[in-house]
Scaffold this motif. Structure first.
Motif, short mmCIF file in Angstrom:
data_model
loop_
_atom_site.label_atom_id
_atom_site.label_comp_id
_atom_site.label_asym_id
_atom_site.label_seq_id
_atom_site.Cartn_x
_atom_site.Cartn_y
_atom_site.Cartn_z
N GLU A 88 0.48 -1.52 -0.03
CA GLU A 88 0.52 -0.42 0.25
C GLU A 88 1.35 0.99 -0.57
N GLY A 89 2.40 1.35 0.26
CA GLY A 89 2.91 2.23 0.83
C GLY A 89 2.63 3.63 1.62
N PRO A 90 3.08 4.12 1.17
CA PRO A 90 2.76 5.67 1.91
C PRO A 90 1.33 6.67 2.05
N ALA A 91 0.58 5.88 0.41
CA ALA A 91 -0.63 6.62 -0.10
C ALA A 91 -2.00 6.53 1.01
N TYR A 92 -1.54 5.46 2.07
CA TYR A 92 -2.45 4.90 3.22
C TYR A 92 -1.95 4.38 4.32
N LYS A 93 -2.97 4.70 4.88
CA LYS A 93 -2.82 3.97 6.52
C LYS A 93 -3.01 3.40 6.98
N ARG A 94 -2.81 1.82 7.77
CA ARG A 94 -3.71 1.23 8.04
C ARG A 94 -4.00 1.57 9.49
N ILE A 95 -5.81 1.02 9.15
CA ILE A 95 -6.63 1.16 11.34
C ILE A 95 -7.10 0.16 11.24
N LYS A 96 -7.87 0.17 12.95
CA LYS A 96 -8.47 -0.82 12.69
C LYS A 96 -9.68 -0.58 12.84
N VAL A 97 -11.01 -1.06 12.24
CA VAL A 97 -12.44 -1.12 12.37
C VAL A 97 -13.53 -2.11 12.68
N VAL A 98 -13.96 -1.68 13.18
CA VAL A 98 -15.96 -2.45 12.76
C VAL A 98 -16.31 -3.01 11.38
N LEU A 99 -17.07 -4.08 11.16
CA LEU A 99 -17.21 -4.02 10.42
C LEU A 99 -19.28 -3.85 10.27
N ASN A 100 -19.66 -4.38 9.10
CA ASN A 100 -21.26 -4.28 9.58
C ASN A 100 -21.21 -5.86 10.49
N SER A 101 -20.39 -6.81 9.86
CA SER A 101 -21.08 -8.10 10.72
C SER A 101 -20.01 -8.31 11.81
N GLY A 102 -19.94 -6.97 13.02
CA GLY A 102 -19.43 -6.56 13.90
C GLY A 102 -17.81 -7.52 14.01
N LYS A 103 -16.97 -8.36 13.05
CA LYS A 103 -15.83 -8.33 12.90
C LYS A 103 -14.94 -7.22 13.25
N SER A 104 -13.86 -7.62 13.61
CA SER A 104 -12.86 -6.09 13.79
C SER A 104 -12.05 -6.39 12.79
N ALA A 105 -11.58 -5.37 11.72
CA ALA A 105 -10.34 -5.67 10.37
C ALA A 105 -9.35 -4.70 10.51
N TRP A 106 -9.02 -5.01 10.19
CA TRP A 106 -7.34 -4.06 9.62
C TRP A 106 -8.09 -3.51 7.96
N ALA A 107 -7.87 -1.71 7.73
CA ALA A 107 -8.23 -1.04 6.77
C ALA A 107 -7.12 -0.34 6.65
N TYR A 108 -7.38 0.06 5.17
CA TYR A 108 -6.22 1.03 4.79
C TYR A 108 -7.25 2.05 4.17
N VAL A 109 -7.01 3.27 4.76
CA VAL A 109 -7.40 4.64 4.31
C VAL A 109 -6.71 5.73 3.71
N SER A 110 -6.52 6.16 3.54
CA SER A 110 -6.18 7.52 2.76
C SER A 110 -4.57 8.23 4.40
N SER A 111 -3.41 8.17 3.81
CA SER A 111 -2.88 8.97 4.65
C SER A 111 -3.27 10.42 4.66
N THR A 112 -3.83 11.10 4.13
CA THR A 112 -3.28 12.74 3.28
C THR A 112 -4.63 12.53 4.39
N PRO A 113 -4.18 14.05 5.32
CA PRO A 113 -4.92 14.82 5.79
C PRO A 113 -6.42 14.98 5.29
N GLN A 114 -7.82 15.03 6.03
CA GLN A 114 -9.18 15.56 5.61
C GLN A 114 -9.42 16.92 5.98
N PRO A 115 -10.22 17.28 4.97
CA PRO A 115 -10.43 18.66 5.35
C PRO A 115 -11.19 18.39 6.66
N ASN A 116 -11.52 19.71 6.88
CA ASN A 116 -12.66 19.39 7.52
C ASN A 116 -13.97 20.25 7.62
#
Length: 116
Positions: A88-116
């Motif tokens: 995934e490289g530096p464009a993404y960061k790994r975070i822990k999320v809770v899915l609709n199924s209730g399972k906790s999973a790793w996911a990759y999101v934008s590493s760029t700060p989001q506008p407020n």
């Protein structure tokens, strides 16, 4: 074959994917195997209009809890998750999320700060 079996036996982490990691050729490159998984949904996130190098989708947190991203969940070993970090490289960061199924999973999101 021995390495393949070892990774399957050590697969203790859920990985939520929504882009190229669902493709067999990418899985073979990153994991040295193809993955079987299941469909799931992540609420409170959305796919960004921005794409990495104009091609690859990026997921970001949303202010709307009803926003969602459909994806596929795979079981991976800790070592395989570290390989995904490299892929995934530096464009993404790994975070822990809770899915609709209730399972906790790793996911990759934008590493760029989001506008407020």
């Amino acid at each position: 074959m021995k390495e393949y079996t070892a990774h399957r036996l050590n697969a203790t982490e859920y990985l939520f994917t929504y882009g190229t990691l669902q493709k067999e050729n990418i899985q073979l490159t990153v994991f040295s195997r193809t993955l079987s998984g299941f469909n799931d949904t992540l609420f409170g996130y959305k796919l960004s209009d921005e794409k990495v190098v104009g091609v690859y989708p990026v997921m970001q947190s949303s202010k709307e809890p009803s926003d969602f991203v459909n994806g596929r969940v795979y079981m991976c070993s800790n070592e395989e998750i570290l390989e995904v970090d490299k892929y995934e490289g530096p464009a993404y960061k790994r975070i822990k999320v809770v899915l609709n199924s209730g399972k906790s999973a790793w996911a990759y999101v934008s590493s760029t700060p989001q506008p407020n």
